[in-house]
Motif scaffolding. Structure first.
Motif, short mmCIF file in Angstrom:
data_model
loop_
_atom_site.label_atom_id
_atom_site.label_comp_id
_atom_site.label_asym_id
_atom_site.label_seq_id
_atom_site.Cartn_x
_atom_site.Cartn_y
_atom_site.Cartn_z
N GLY A 25 65.98 92.47 23.30
CA GLY A 25 66.25 93.54 25.14
C GLY A 25 64.48 92.78 25.37
N LEU A 26 64.27 93.23 26.62
CA LEU A 26 63.02 93.52 27.58
C LEU A 26 61.64 94.24 27.31
CD1 LEU A 26 65.09 92.37 30.36
CD2 LEU A 26 63.71 90.62 28.71
N VAL A 27 60.55 93.78 26.90
CA VAL A 27 59.38 94.56 27.21
C VAL A 27 58.44 93.97 28.12
CG1 VAL A 27 59.38 94.37 24.15
CG2 VAL A 27 58.62 92.38 25.05
N ASP A 28 57.66 95.34 27.85
CA ASP A 28 56.00 94.82 29.36
C ASP A 28 56.92 94.40 30.48
OD1 ASP A 28 55.07 95.52 27.25
OD2 ASP A 28 54.61 93.74 26.46
N LYS A 29 57.83 95.01 30.65
CA LYS A 29 57.95 94.32 32.68
C LYS A 29 58.02 95.77 33.89
CE LYS A 29 60.56 91.65 32.92
NZ LYS A 29 60.05 90.17 32.88
N SER A 30 57.82 95.92 34.44
CA SER A 30 57.22 96.68 35.56
C SER A 30 57.97 97.20 35.85
CB SER A 30 57.63 95.81 37.37
OG SER A 30 58.90 95.56 37.75
N TYR A 31 59.80 97.63 35.76
CA TYR A 31 60.78 98.91 35.20
C TYR A 31 60.80 99.31 33.65
CZ TYR A 31 63.06 94.35 34.38
OH TYR A 31 63.99 93.80 33.18
N ALA A 32 60.13 98.86 32.84
CA ALA A 32 60.42 99.25 31.69
C ALA A 32 59.38 98.27 30.50
CB ALA A 32 62.05 98.62 30.72
N ASP A 33 58.84 99.32 29.45
CA ASP A 33 57.95 99.15 28.74
C ASP A 33 58.85 98.24 27.16
OD1 ASP A 33 56.33 99.77 30.34
OD2 ASP A 33 55.69 101.94 29.36
#
Length: 795
Positions: free
Chosen positions: A320-328
């Motif tokens: 998945g994704l980490v360290d985004k503005s909408y989700a850690d």
């Protein structure tokens, strides 16, 4: 069209590169690195700056950082973090595509008046919570063949009993509470029904970053109905790493694991995974009686176990994704796990089996989301969800055969029964579970936290040997809700207090047998609906800068499990009337951490434990019937003490010990006799007796040293020694000396050599060095002396 587009992008990239170089007169590259503390813990939130420039960043959760488009040249790199010495060092950024640097920050100690401020690792921060909690880092054990069970068995107040070697059934006890009274989690996700292939004895140490053990009071964010404690296994959270290991040991034991993570810091895409395999013949020797064809004991001898093979495998993937503005973190995952085990004996070693097999397989999709400071500073949320599809079997189809400990099979004339009870039962379980947590810090003094946990469980059972078994025809489903609300007051830097309340609700559908033995005997569908409220408080106060006092109390409940309500479709009848267990838990503890000079570190702590438990769930034996069921009756009291002490010199030598005393007594003055002749309430002759089959005095000790840069820079030699002690304790309620599990001591040693800053590792281990006869519950013998060697590669 595609070639034209690729060409256009190439031209644009080239023009951008030329433009940057023309402005700076230098080539721009990427500067990346990792920041760790002097004891090897990665540090998030560290400020990184190139002195005299506008180039800088902050380390992420795993202590990693990257500074993009850095001009080549000579700089001074600065790093600063509260509680640690500031770091400054010259660095040359050359014209390579990327440059790397590893930064080590030393703990800073300074005094303002009488207050001493010290930088703390994650483990230290967990241990300093107001709850009675012990957090254990696994970093020093990565080169060992340990698993989660063996790590936990060295924690004060914790005792794990097992039925044999690798893969055998285990029973986990915290201060007198055991079995389902203690809840297990992996990264905050409940493991209640993950299947036997994901037990504490299967999970390898290289998969684990740390283990948090909550004793008694359990924080609301775990969202569980634990009666006396919880264990949370935190898997490795590094963003980029690779860890491969393989070990071979006595009894043809093989263990292999692969652990990795890869994260793109530019777009936040991450993939991480764990895989492990376990295999053992478990053919260690046991001292047992030998019977002949007439089932008469003719000898006693040391013989090898012959029907105890165990194998298991697990793959766990998250992406998945980490360290985004909408989700850690926003991650989806999948766990695939399976095992099969030959069954050598039952609850005791009196009966030997040669054909019974158990197996289990699980498929678990997962979803995870978390974000700190969502919409506004101080508002944090997280959501964990999973669907667990599990199938397990018990296979006992060998007819009219009996074995002895020599592996000899004897025919039982005229019998068509299995070795225990002829069956081929398949249990198909489906479970959905979800945990939602949110917290809001109104200001530095006041914060509020809310948890909602939901669990849905459904089971289908079928016995090929008895397809018309009536209870298998009824629906078995369970809905469980747990809601927790906590208020935290950080009154001063010395004092913090959390008050909380929990709501438990359980609704179950199953079947029930009415009028057993009468002409009106029947089985009907029934429903159970129960609601309970618990509450508690946890407080911590630093009497001195390094002396912490803790007090925690909880009035709590544990709802019955699917097995206790639904039975197993074979030997255990359902009981929809089963009520929750309840307990009042009190912990009073102290912890003192200090150092002499800059090299000598000391830690000493102790905890007083009080437990008053009622309506404990116990097994009711029915006269003239092999079938049992669970009911509420038992009442116990626990009074105990645990203590530990540890000393460390730099990171070169350490020594420590812990001991636990727990007096667990039966407080039920009367018990109910379920027989049809003379049944009813009767005086309990075990009243105020110590509960049998649970050790009351046990402890462990450890010592070790590390020789650094032994043959070349980055090569380390480590030696470790472990000592375990258990005082003798009664096997049953009888105080006859023939029913005592004897005092036991054992010694384990390990030596490991790490090359190239732990990139290549080799270790050798010996357990039960003196080859003692070691026993656990019901006098089940554990393995004797064993040897193993492990190879490990990290990147």
């Amino acid at each position: 069209m595609g070639k034209r587009l690729s060409y256009t992008w190439a031209v644009l990239l080239l023009m951008t590169s030329v433009t940057i170089q023309s402005v700076t007169g230098q080539k721009s590259v990427v500067l990346k690195g990792t920041v760790i503390s002097s004891d090897g813990v990665t540090l998030p939130g560290v400020n990184i700056v190139l002195k005299g420039t506008e180039f800088g960043t902050v380390t992420n959760f795993d202590g990693n950082f990257e500074i993009q488009n850095t001009p080549t040249g000579n700089y001074i790199i600065l790093a600063s973090y509260m509680g640690y010495e500031s770091y400054a060092s010259p660095i040359q950024i050359n014209n390579q595509s990327s440059n790397s640097i590893n930064i080590v920050l030393n703990e800073k100690t300074y005094k303002i008046g009488d207050i001493e401020v010290t930088g703390k690792s994650v483990v230290s921060q967990i241990n300093e919570q107001a709850y009675s909690v012990t957090s254990v880092s696994t970093e020093d054990l990565f080169n060992s063949t340990a698993n989660a069970k063996e790590i936990l068995n060295k924690v004060p107040g914790v005792r794990i009993t097992e039925e044999g070697g690798l893969g055998s059934n285990i029973n986990f006890t915290i201060n007198g509470f055991s079995g389902d009274q203690v809840k297990f989690f992996m990264d905050g996700l409940p493991m209640d029904n993950f299947g036997s292939s994901l037990s504490m004895a299967d999970i390898p140490v290289n998969m684990i970053e740390r283990i948090d053990v909550y004793k008694g009071v359990v924080p609301v964010w775990l969202g569980t109905d634990a009666l006396g404690g919880a264990v949370n296994i935190i898997t490795n959270k590094k963003q980029n790493f690779l860890d491969l290991s393989y070990s071979y040991g006595s009894f043809n034991t093989h263990k292999a694991s692969v652990n990795f993570a890869r994260t793109n810091t530019e777009n936040g895409f991450t993939i991480r995974g764990n895989a492990f395999l376990n295999y053992s013949d478990n053919n260690y020797k046991v001292w047992v009686p030998i019977t002949n064809s007439d089932n008469v004991i003719v000898d006693t001898a040391d013989v090898e176990r012959f029907h105890d093979r165990y194998r298991s495998g697990t793959i766990k993937i998250e992406t998945g994704l980490v360290d985004k503005s909408y989700a850690d973190n926003i991650l989806i995952g999948l766990i695939v796990s399976a095992n099969d085990k030959q069954v050598q004996h039952g609850a005791t070693m009196a009966t030997v089996y040669g054909g019974i097999v158990q197996n289990s397989k699980s498929l678990i999709p997962t979803f995870r989301y978390s974000k700190k400071n969502l919409f506004t500073d101080g508002l944090d949320i997280s959501l964990y969800s999973a669907v667990n599809i599990n199938q397990s079997q018990v296979i006992d189809t060998l007819s009219g055969i009996r074995y002895n400990w020599l592996g000899e099979a004897f025919k039982i004339e005229g019998s068509t029964d299995g070795e225990n009870s002829r069956t081929l039962t398949t249990l198909d379980d489906m479970e959905f579970l979800s945990q939602f947590n949110t917290s809001y810090a109104f200001n530095p003094l006041h914060s509020l936290a809310l948890n909602y946990s939901y669990n849905y469980f459904e089971r289908e059972s079928f016995d090929e040997e008895n397809p018309d078994y009536l209870p298998n025809q009824f629906q078995r489903s369970l809905n469980k809700h747990v809601v927790g609300l906590a208020y935290k007051l950080d009154a001063t830097e010395k004092w913090t207090t959390t008050a909380f309340a929990k709501l438990f609700h359980l609704k179950a559908q199953t079947s029930k047998l009415f009028d057993f033995g009468l002409d009106t005997q029947r089985t009907e569908a029934v429903e159970s609906d129960q609601t309970k409220v618990g509450y508690g408080i946890a407080s911590s106060y630093f009497l001195l800068p390094k002396l912490q006092l803790k007090l925690s109390y909880e009035h709590t409940y544990r709802m019955p499990t699917p097995l206790e309500i639904f039975g197993d479709g074979l030997f255990i009848d359902p009981n929809p009337d089963l009520g929750p267990e309840q307990s009042d838990n009190l912990n009073l503890g102290a912890d003192y951490r200090f150092k002499l000079g800059s090299h000598h570190f000391f830690n000493a702590g102790g905890t007083f434990v009080y437990r008053e438990a009622k309506d404990l769930i116990y097994t009711v034996i029915q006269i003239a019937s092999p079938v049992t069921y669970y009911d509420n009756l038992n009442q116990t009291r626990t009074l105990g003490m645990e203590a530990n002490v540890q000393y460390q010199f730099k990171d070169l030598f350490h020594i420590g010990a812990n001991i636990t005393f727990q007096d667990i007594t039966d407080q039920a003055e009367y018990i109910y006799d379920n027989s049809y002749t003379g049944g009813g309430w009767k005086k309990n002759f075990h009243y105020q007796y110590r509960v049998p089959n649970i050790p009351y005095l046990f402890g462990s000790a450890n010592a070790g040293f590390t020789l650094k840069n032994l043959l070349s820079t980055g090569d380390n030699l480590t030696c470790d020694y472990f000592f375990n002690y258990v005082e003798n304790y009664y096997l049953s309620w009888s105080k006859n000396s023939n029913y005592i599990i004897p005092k036991q001591t054992s010694h384990d040693v390990m030596i490991s050599y790490a090359l190239k800053n732990s990139k290549y590792n080799v270790s050798a281990e010996c357990r039960n060095l003196t080859n003692e006869r070691l026993y656990d519950k019901f006098y089940l013998q554990k393995p004797g002396r064993s040897f193993s060697i492990k190879l490990r590669y990290t990147l």
